[in-house]
Structure formats: C-alpha cells, structure tokens
Design an enzyme around this catalytic site. Structure first.
Site, PDB file in Angstrom:
ATOM      1  N   HIS A   3       0.841  -1.215   0.000  1.00 11.98           N
ATOM      2  CA  HIS A   3       0.000   0.000   0.000  1.00 11.98           C
ATOM      3  C   HIS A   3       0.872   1.259   0.000  1.00 11.98           C
ATOM      4  O   HIS A   3       0.440   2.304   0.474  1.00 11.98           O
ATOM      5  CB  HIS A   3      -0.952   0.045   1.207  1.00 11.98           C
ATOM      6  CG  HIS A   3      -1.675  -1.239   1.448  1.00 11.98           C
ATOM      7  ND1 HIS A   3      -2.950  -1.479   1.003  1.00 11.98           N
ATOM      8  CD2 HIS A   3      -1.282  -2.385   2.071  1.00 11.98           C
ATOM      9  CE1 HIS A   3      -3.326  -2.706   1.345  1.00 11.98           C
ATOM     10  NE2 HIS A   3      -2.317  -3.285   1.999  1.00 11.98           N
TER      11      HIS A   3
ATOM     12  N   SER B  85      15.571  21.267 -15.143  1.00  9.83           N
ATOM     13  CA  SER B  85      14.408  22.109 -15.440  1.00  9.83           C
ATOM     14  C   SER B  85      14.916  23.398 -16.056  1.00  9.83           C
ATOM     15  O   SER B  85      15.983  23.896 -15.690  1.00  9.83           O
ATOM     16  CB  SER B  85      13.657  22.400 -14.145  1.00  9.83           C
ATOM     17  OG  SER B  85      12.980  23.628 -14.241  1.00  9.83           O
TER      18      SER B  85
ATOM     19  N   LYS C  44      16.508  21.386  -9.914  1.00  6.46           N
ATOM     20  CA  LYS C  44      15.800  20.155 -10.267  1.00  6.46           C
ATOM     21  C   LYS C  44      16.672  19.087 -10.938  1.00  6.46           C
ATOM     22  O   LYS C  44      17.537  19.400 -11.752  1.00  6.46           O
ATOM     23  CB  LYS C  44      14.627  20.459 -11.216  1.00  6.46           C
ATOM     24  CG  LYS C  44      13.471  21.192 -10.598  1.00  6.46           C
ATOM     25  CD  LYS C  44      12.804  20.472  -9.434  1.00  6.46           C
ATOM     26  CE  LYS C  44      12.046  19.238  -9.856  1.00  6.46           C
ATOM     27  NZ  LYS C  44      10.770  19.543 -10.507  1.00  6.46           N
TER      28      LYS C  44
ATOM     29  N   GLU D 177       9.833   8.538 -16.416  1.00  7.89           N
ATOM     30  CA  GLU D 177       8.476   9.028 -16.682  1.00  7.89           C
ATOM     31  C   GLU D 177       8.056   8.687 -18.111  1.00  7.89           C
ATOM     32  O   GLU D 177       6.904   8.350 -18.377  1.00  7.89           O
ATOM     33  CB  GLU D 177       8.410  10.531 -16.471  1.00  7.89           C
ATOM     34  CG  GLU D 177       8.588  10.927 -15.016  1.00  7.89           C
ATOM     35  CD  GLU D 177       8.840  12.418 -14.881  1.00  7.89           C
ATOM     36  OE1 GLU D 177       7.877  13.151 -14.655  1.00  7.89           O
ATOM     37  OE2 GLU D 177       9.998  12.848 -15.028  1.00  7.89           O
TER      38      GLU D 177
END
Ligand code: ARG
Length: 471
Positions: free
Chosen positions: A152, A273, A279, A286
């Site tokens: 979970h 970024s 970043k 992704e």
C-alpha cells in the site's frame, strides 16, 4: 497486376488510401526470402523448370540488391511491397510472371510478416536477456543493502535490495516466456493457403515450410489468411513487458524523490528544469511510464480490428502492422535505455536505514518472536499493536523502549527482544524459500543465473536454425 477485369484505373486518392508501403516496405527482404522458398518449391514439384526457377531466384536477388542499395524506389500505384517486388522482378526477368503461381497476397503477406516478426522478436529477446543479466548483477551487488519493502506504499518490512531486483527478474523472465510463446505461435508457415482455400496446383507446403525454418505449415487455409492471433500474442508479450517497465519506473521515481530520498539515479539518465535550477528530474522513467500507455493501446487496437471480421481475409487486416511495429519499436527503445540506467542506479544505504528506523517495520518480527514463545499469533499481533500505539503516544520508536516498558505491555518479553530490533537480523531471519533472507536471495540469484544460461542457449539454437533460411 489485378486490373484485367476493370474498366478504370483506381483513383489517385484510392491508391493513396489503400497503399500499405508505409507499413510493409521495411519487410522487403523477408518478402523476397519467402518468394525464393516458394520458387524452389515450385521447381521441386515440377511447376517450374530448374532453369526457370534459377532465373527467377537470380532476379529476386537483383531486386533485393537494388533495394539494399536504395536504387529501387517503390511506387504507391503498386500498393504494397509484394506487388512492387514482383513487378520489378518481372521487368528484370520476364519469367517473374510465373512467381505468383499457387500464391495469393493473403498467404504471402502473412508469411512475410511472420518471417519479419521472427527477426524482431529474436532481437528483442536479446535485449530482454541483457536486462535479466543486469538485474542479476544488481541483485548480487546490493544483496546486503537493506531498504524498506512497501505494501500500500506504506513501510512494511525491511528487505534486501537484492530481493527487490530479483522480483523484477521474475517478472521479466515471464515476459521472456511470453515472447517465446508468441514466437512459437508465429513460427508456422501460411504459404500455400492461397487466397483462402488452398490451390488446385500440386504444391508441397511441407517443402516451403521447411525451407523457411517454420515448425510446420498452418493446418487450415481459411483460418490461416483470416487470423492474427500470433500478433495478439506478440502484443500481449509487449504489453506485459512495457507494463512491468512502467511499474518499475514508478518505484524508482518515488524512491528517488526528496521525500523518500534513498535511491540515487545516474545524472546522465536524468534531466534538469529550464526554470528551477535545483531540479533533477527522472524524465527517462516518466517516459517509460508514458510510452507504456501507447503499447497497451496498440494491443486493444488489434483486438478491436479483429472482433467484427467475418472469416476469412478482410482488408482491415492490412492495418494490423501499424500498431505492432510501433509497439515493438517502443519496447525495444525502453529496453535500450533501461538496462544501462539500472546498471548505474544506486541505493543511499544510510538514508534507507534512517527511513526504516523512523518506523515500525520490525513489528511483525516481534509478533513472530512471541509466536515462538507459544503466544497465539492473533494475540501476539494485538499485543504488538498495543506496543506501537504506546510508542505513537509517547513519540518513540520500538528501539527507544526500555525492557520495563516492553514488559508492561508484553509480559512475555525477555532481554532478547532488544536484539530483535536489528535490521540485518530481521532480513537474515526470513530465509524461507523465495523470501528476503540473504541466503534465500542468494539461492534466487544462483537459480536465476542457471535459468538465464538456459534461455541464452535456446535463443542461440533458434537463431542458428533460422539463419539457414536467410537465403
Ligand atoms: N497489401 C495487403 C496487406 O498488406 C495485401 C493485399 C491483400 N489482398 C487483397 N485481396 N487485396 O494486407
């Protein structure tokens, strides 16, 4: 080539709409291979004289060279790879007019695709075996690195990071089985099924099948030209593979976030970024997740195309290749980037340990210890739950409790409970077969290496067999 009964040429827009060169031109070499086998069979059964067959084969080789050297540009007016090759052959060698004896594009296109798919799947299997090898190596290198296991997405029990990598080894090994199942389904020879009903001519389908390295000729001509189950099998394989990479990517994305912070992705597989200088984004992962959706969609696309089709061949089937090529390209691209990325993915063992120490991941160990002292598991579970509640109220962790505090809530506790609370000892204890104990994981790795060696061997055997049909 089929225009005898027509009064008009197909309209230009119809040529453009119905052509399939964008999907099948890449299979030219495989189409020619199928034709060479067909010609050799026609000569063996006496439908062509030896010299005729030799001349046609020679012509086909010339067409193949012209294509390889980019000297032959196909024409949309000839619709597909099959008619372009045949037409060029006939220009070079008038006997080419005999090539299509006892053959239809319906059995021809199915044969060409199957030959092409075989090569694509073998290449993919190689990439998949590389991934399996990377996972075994990661598992070995990080066998003793302890991280949290989650259910979970909540901290559950400490595990060996090697165990985690071996979990993916299992999943990708199943994908390899699925690939091999799809390969077997693909490896049957449609040639000779004709348009739908076979041929009046005395062809021998066994000969073509053997020449092309297929396991056998297909058994029913109607089914042969109208079915694409083997493609659905390939889609199933590709979908499960992509889905697995997507789930793996999701784990790595989460664990490398600031909040989890215990996984270190290699800089060269991340991007920055344009606005936020701090970043480091896991874009590769992704995109693996993002591209997976397309692969699943292409599977659905084929199933939807098939669901309403009457037996046998219908032109809808020409579209079968669009999604299939896209999916194969995508999974190949995913594997190409994933394996080297994993090779350089590291765990910050200290951060992982710190995260575990700020939780109650050893609660099950305590309960199971009580079971060994004769406490029924349900009672042990309740007692340890009480202990956790006490800690939460006191703002403490299990390791902060004194023996008196332990005894207060769990009278069965002896001084040994304090020793239970080592992460190493906890992992060490779970040596059930398939569990996370270091010895159990070592066994998984050993067995995994043996399985990988067997997979490599059977791939090599298949490759050698099929190399013989690369005329
Ligand atoms: N270009 C077609 C395909 O790729 C082959 C032609 C099928 N046959 C036909 N009767 N029109 O599927």
């Amino acid at each position: 080539m089929w225009k005898g009964r027509f009064e008009e040429e197909p309209a230009l827009m119809v040529q453009q709409f119905t052509q399939s060169l964008d999907l099948d031109w890449r299979m030219a070499e495989h189409d020619i291979r199928g034709s060479i086998a067909h010609v050799r069979m026609l000569a063996k059964v006496g439908l062509l004289q030896e010299q005729e067959a030799e001349k046609i084969e020679e012509g086909l080789r010339r067409v193949r060279d012209e294509i390889a050297e980019g000297r032959f540009v196909p024409s949309e007016a000839l619709e597909d790879v099959h008619m372009n090759v045949e037409s060029r052959l006939t220009e070079l060698e008038p006997l080419g007019a005999k090539l299509h004896t006892a053959r239809s594009r319906n059995d021809q296109t199915a044969t060409t695709v199957r030959l092409f798919l075989r090569d694509r799947l073998i290449a993919l299997e190689l990439s998949l075996l590389t991934l399996l090898e990377v996972l075994l190596n990661r598992a070995e290198a990080q066998l003793r690195v302890i991280v949290s296991g989650y259910t979970h997405l909540q901290q559950a029990q400490p595990i060996s990071m090697g165990h985690y990598w071996m979990a993916w080894f299992e999943a990708f090994a199943r994908d390899c089985d699925r690939l091999n199942f799809a390969l077997s389904a693909t490896n049957e020879c449609p040639l000779g099924a004709g348009a739908l009903a076979g041929s009046t001519l005395p062809i021998d389908r066994q000969i073509t099948s053997e020449l092309l390295g297929f396991d056998c000729p297909t058994r029913n001509s109607l089914d042969t030209v109208g079915q694409r189950d083997y493609m659905a099998d390939v889609h199933h394989f590709a979908s499960m593979l992509a889905l697995h990479t997507s789930r793996l990517a999701e784990d790595l994305i989460i664990w490398s976030s600031q909040e989890f912070g215990w996984l270190k992705l290699p800089d060269s597989f991340c991007t920055g970024s344009s606005m936020m200088p701090q970043k480091k984004n896991p874009d590769v992962l992704e995109l693996i997740r993002g591209k997976t959706g397309q692969v699943l969609g292409h599977f659905m696309d084929l199933l939807i195309t098939l669901k309403g089709l009457p037996m046998t061949y219908d032109r809808d089937l020409q579209e079968d290749k669009r999604g299939l090529w896209a999916s194969l390209d995508t999974v190949e691209a995913i594997l190409t980037v994933l394996s080297p990325m994993l090779t350089r993915t590291e765990v910050d063992a200290e951060a992982a340990r710190a995260g575990l120490e700020k939780g109650f991941a050893l609660a099950t160990d305590v309960a199971e210890h009580l079971v060994l002292k004769g406490v029924p598991f349900r009672d042990a579970h309740w007692k340890v739950g009480q202990l956790v509640k006490y800690c939460l109220h006191q703002d403490k962790y299990l390791k902060d409790l004194s023996l008196d505090e332990w005894r207060e809530l769990i009278p069965e506790s002896g001084p040994e409970v304090l020793e239970l609370l080592s992460l190493e000892a906890s992992v060490e204890r779970r040596n059930t077969y398939g569990g996370t104990g270091f010895e159990a994981v070592k066994l998984q790795i050993t067995e995994g290496r043996e399985r990988l060696a067997r997979m490599k061997l059977s791939l090599e055997k298949r490759r050698k067999k099929w190399d013989k049909s690369h005329f």
